[in-house]
Design an enzyme around this catalytic site. Structure first.
Site, PDB file in Angstrom:
ATOM      1  N   SER A 174      13.139  10.308   4.705  1.00 43.35           N
ATOM      2  CA  SER A 174      11.736  11.650   4.796  1.00 43.35           C
ATOM      3  C   SER A 174      12.794  12.953   4.796  1.00 43.35           C
ATOM      4  O   SER A 174      13.934  12.838   5.725  1.00 43.35           O
ATOM      5  CB  SER A 174      11.189  11.679   6.129  1.00 43.35           C
ATOM      6  N   ARG A 216       1.072  -1.322   0.274  1.00 46.52           N
ATOM      7  CA  ARG A 216      -0.010   0.221   0.114  1.00 46.52           C
ATOM      8  C   ARG A 216       0.877   1.805   0.310  1.00 46.52           C
ATOM      9  O   ARG A 216       2.441   0.852   0.245  1.00 46.52           O
ATOM     10  CB  ARG A 216      -0.915   0.009   1.030  1.00 46.52           C
ATOM     11  N   ILE A 218       3.354  13.444   1.970  1.00 46.31           N
ATOM     12  CA  ILE A 218       2.471  12.639   0.916  1.00 46.31           C
ATOM     13  C   ILE A 218       1.560  11.655   1.219  1.00 46.31           C
ATOM     14  O   ILE A 218       1.372  11.777   2.594  1.00 46.31           O
ATOM     15  CB  ILE A 218       3.721  11.391   0.506  1.00 46.31           C
ATOM     16  N   TYR A 230      11.525   9.026  14.429  1.00 44.24           N
ATOM     17  CA  TYR A 230      10.893   8.935  13.572  1.00 44.24           C
ATOM     18  C   TYR A 230      12.462   9.121  13.246  1.00 44.24           C
ATOM     19  O   TYR A 230      13.325   9.006  11.934  1.00 44.24           O
ATOM     20  CB  TYR A 230       9.753   9.369  13.188  1.00 44.24           C
ATOM     21  N   ASP A 242       8.484  -9.828   8.448  1.00 43.57           N
ATOM     22  CA  ASP A 242       8.371  -8.522   9.555  1.00 43.57           C
ATOM     23  C   ASP A 242      10.264  -8.279   9.211  1.00 43.57           C
ATOM     24  O   ASP A 242      11.155  -8.904   9.488  1.00 43.57           O
ATOM     25  CB  ASP A 242       8.428  -8.805  10.931  1.00 43.57           C
ATOM     26  N   VAL A 243      10.535  -7.276   8.533  1.00 40.78           N
ATOM     27  CA  VAL A 243      11.517  -6.565   8.042  1.00 40.78           C
ATOM     28  C   VAL A 243      12.611  -6.229   9.397  1.00 40.78           C
ATOM     29  O   VAL A 243      13.651  -6.335   8.966  1.00 40.78           O
ATOM     30  CB  VAL A 243      11.414  -5.848   7.152  1.00 40.78           C
ATOM     31  N   LYS A 284      15.154   8.025  10.086  1.00 40.43           N
ATOM     32  CA  LYS A 284      15.324   8.592   8.900  1.00 40.43           C
ATOM     33  C   LYS A 284      16.552   9.098   8.586  1.00 40.43           C
ATOM     34  O   LYS A 284      17.396   8.957   7.479  1.00 40.43           O
ATOM     35  CB  LYS A 284      13.911   9.451   8.397  1.00 40.43           C
TER      36      LYS A 284
HETATM   37  P1  NDP Z   1       1.782   3.925   5.466  1.00 39.27           P
HETATM   38  O1  NDP Z   1       1.597   3.632   6.209  1.00 39.27           O
HETATM   39  O2  NDP Z   1       0.776   3.416   4.340  1.00 39.27           O
HETATM   40  O3  NDP Z   1       2.972   2.157   4.955  1.00 39.27           O
HETATM   41  C1  NDP Z   1       3.532   1.602   4.862  1.00 39.27           C
HETATM   42  C2  NDP Z   1       4.205   0.219   5.071  1.00 39.27           C
HETATM   43  O4  NDP Z   1       5.116  -0.282   5.821  1.00 39.27           O
HETATM   44  C3  NDP Z   1       3.232  -0.864   4.526  1.00 39.27           C
HETATM   45  O5  NDP Z   1       3.010  -1.491   3.722  1.00 39.27           O
HETATM   46  C4  NDP Z   1       3.181  -1.646   5.777  1.00 39.27           C
HETATM   47  O6  NDP Z   1       3.252  -2.716   5.353  1.00 39.27           O
HETATM   48  C5  NDP Z   1       4.989  -1.806   5.717  1.00 39.27           C
HETATM   49  N1  NDP Z   1       4.910  -1.838   7.182  1.00 39.27           N
HETATM   50  C6  NDP Z   1       5.154  -1.699   8.898  1.00 39.27           C
HETATM   51  N2  NDP Z   1       6.285  -2.081   9.371  1.00 39.27           N
HETATM   52  C7  NDP Z   1       6.882  -3.324   9.311  1.00 39.27           C
HETATM   53  C8  NDP Z   1       6.743  -4.610   9.782  1.00 39.27           C
HETATM   54  N3  NDP Z   1       7.525  -4.105  10.520  1.00 39.27           N
HETATM   55  N4  NDP Z   1       8.008  -5.450   8.589  1.00 39.27           N
HETATM   56  C9  NDP Z   1       7.822  -5.272   7.106  1.00 39.27           C
HETATM   57  N5  NDP Z   1       6.472  -4.102   6.729  1.00 39.27           N
HETATM   58  C10 NDP Z   1       6.508  -3.229   7.647  1.00 39.27           C
HETATM   59  O7  NDP Z   1       3.182   4.498   4.973  1.00 39.27           O
HETATM   60  P2  NDP Z   1       3.583   5.741   3.954  1.00 39.27           P
HETATM   61  O8  NDP Z   1       3.349   4.616   2.098  1.00 39.27           O
HETATM   62  O9  NDP Z   1       3.394   6.690   3.950  1.00 39.27           O
HETATM   63  O10 NDP Z   1       4.976   5.005   3.555  1.00 39.27           O
HETATM   64  C11 NDP Z   1       5.999   4.392   3.063  1.00 39.27           C
HETATM   65  C12 NDP Z   1       7.395   5.014   3.696  1.00 39.27           C
HETATM   66  O11 NDP Z   1       7.581   6.285   3.576  1.00 39.27           O
HETATM   67  C13 NDP Z   1       7.682   4.683   5.358  1.00 39.27           C
HETATM   68  O12 NDP Z   1       9.200   4.246   5.210  1.00 39.27           O
HETATM   69  C14 NDP Z   1       7.389   6.178   5.349  1.00 39.27           C
HETATM   70  O13 NDP Z   1       8.432   6.448   6.957  1.00 39.27           O
HETATM   71  C15 NDP Z   1       8.189   7.218   4.166  1.00 39.27           C
HETATM   72  N6  NDP Z   1       7.836   8.595   4.595  1.00 39.27           N
HETATM   73  C16 NDP Z   1       6.058   8.470   4.058  1.00 39.27           C
HETATM   74  C17 NDP Z   1       5.920  10.417   3.623  1.00 39.27           C
HETATM   75  C18 NDP Z   1       4.657  10.506   3.694  1.00 39.27           C
HETATM   76  O14 NDP Z   1       4.404  11.413   3.758  1.00 39.27           O
HETATM   77  N7  NDP Z   1       3.953   9.400   3.625  1.00 39.27           N
HETATM   78  C19 NDP Z   1       6.859  11.177   4.129  1.00 39.27           C
HETATM   79  C20 NDP Z   1       8.282  10.966   4.244  1.00 39.27           C
HETATM   80  C21 NDP Z   1       8.513   9.347   4.018  1.00 39.27           C
HETATM   81  P3  NDP Z   1       1.585  -3.708   5.942  1.00 39.27           P
HETATM   82  O15 NDP Z   1       0.314  -3.029   5.719  1.00 39.27           O
HETATM   83  O16 NDP Z   1       1.694  -5.350   6.108  1.00 39.27           O
HETATM   84  O17 NDP Z   1       1.586  -3.502   7.673  1.00 39.27           O
END
Ligand code: NDP
Length: 253
Positions: free
Chosen positions: A148, A21, A194, A161, A69-70, A165
């Site tokens: 980020s 997602r 975003i 966070y 889980d990463v 980052k």
């Molecule tokens: P979302 O919360 O929509 O998605 C996060 C994703 O990370 C999900 O697919 C989730 O999987 C996965 N995830 C979380 N924890 C784990 C874990 N322990 N092991 C494996 N997968 C995991 O976030 P965004 O799409 O907004 O963000 C994506 C990246 O971009 C992140 O690193 C975020 O910090 C970074 N970012 C986002 C910004 C924003 O404005 N949105 C700005 C700057 C950086 P599941 O659905 O299965 O839980």
């Protein structure tokens, strides 16, 4: 004269962590549209991950997903083994999986500090370690770490966070130096604000205030980040390593 096909990823295999997602899914779809086979992992909903796999396969490439889980070394090892078995190898790694547990410092628990560092920083470290082994041997690889703007500017309520980052940026530059001679590039993207589930809960007032600080005058979309990831993943980006590319509409100049 043959047509120059920019960023053609046919024959390459990409792992996008958290690709079910948000930004990760947009990146997975963009790389797939350029021809790459895609591996995803998930920790939440298997249905959501399988739906993303189906969407990617509909683009005419191979795709697979597995639970991982990463932050767990054994599960990351298994994730890479599954990818090698399903897709035959790893050429591109996008460390996108990430979480937030926001609180002002005095209210920030040790548990929430550790959880964010474990997923965002340790997770990227574990995946880079597995990917590096394969990429060094094949003398080709692209590692793209999602940092980020918060790493560059700080943000009240996000000490954990921001640390994770900013750590990503240090790891990116260090590994870039280790792997450059093996034709493996390591770069980071620093997205701004975003539109995803992660940012959906922000109150309207904070959202408007955020918008005022974005010269481009709009909130970013996952596809904006995906376009930058595609460029860094491409063969054309071979001479770019150790860089942090901001994808933020000019927010953190
Ligand atoms: P979302 O919360 O929509 O998605 C996060 C994703 O990370 C999900 O697919 C989730 O999987 C996965 N995830 C979380 N924890 C784990 C874990 N322990 N092991 C494996 N997968 C995991 O976030 P965004 O799409 O907004 O963000 C994506 C990246 O971009 C992140 O690193 C975020 O910090 C970074 N970012 C986002 C910004 C924003 O404005 N949105 C700005 C700057 C950086 P599941 O659905 O299965 O839980």
């Amino acid at each position: 004269m043959s047509e120059f096909n920019f960023a053609d990823l046919h024959g390459l295999r990409a792992l996008v962590t958290g690709g079910n997602r948000g930004i990760g899914k947009a990146i997975a779809l963009r790389l797939a549209r350029a021809g790459a086979d895609i591996m995803l992992n998930y920790v939440g909903s298997e249905d959501e991950a399988q739906a993303a796999v189906a969407e990617i396969e509909a683009l005419g490439v191979k795709a697979a997903c597995c639970y991982a889980d990463v932050s767990d070394g054994a599960q990351v090892e298994q994730l890479f083994a599954t990818m090698v078995q399903e897709l035959g190898g790893v050429d591109i790694l996008v460390n996108n999986a990430g979480i937030t547990r926001d609180a002002l410092l005095l209210r920030l628990s040790e548990e929430d500090f550790d959880a964010v560092l474990a997923t965002n920083l340790r997770g990227a470290f574990l995946c880079m370690k597995q990917a590096s082994k394969l990429m060094m041997k094949q003398r080709f690889g692209r590692i793209i770490n999602i940092s980020s703007v918060v790493a560059l500017r700080g943000n009240a309520g996000q000490v954990n966070y921001a640390a994770s980052k900013a750590g990503i940026i240090g790891m990116t530059k260090s590994l870039a130096k280790e792997l450059a001679s093996r034709k493996v590039t390591v770069n980071a993207l620093a997205p701004g604000f975003i539109e995803t589930v992660m940012t959906a809960s922000l109150p309207e007032a904070a959202r408007s205030k955020m918008l005022e600080s974005i010269p481009a005058g709009r909130i970013g979309q996952p596809e904006d980040v995906a376009a930058a990831a595609l460029f860094l993943a491409s063969k054309e980006a071979a001479y770019i390593t150790g860089q942090v590319l901001r994808v933020d509409g000019g927010m953190a100049m």
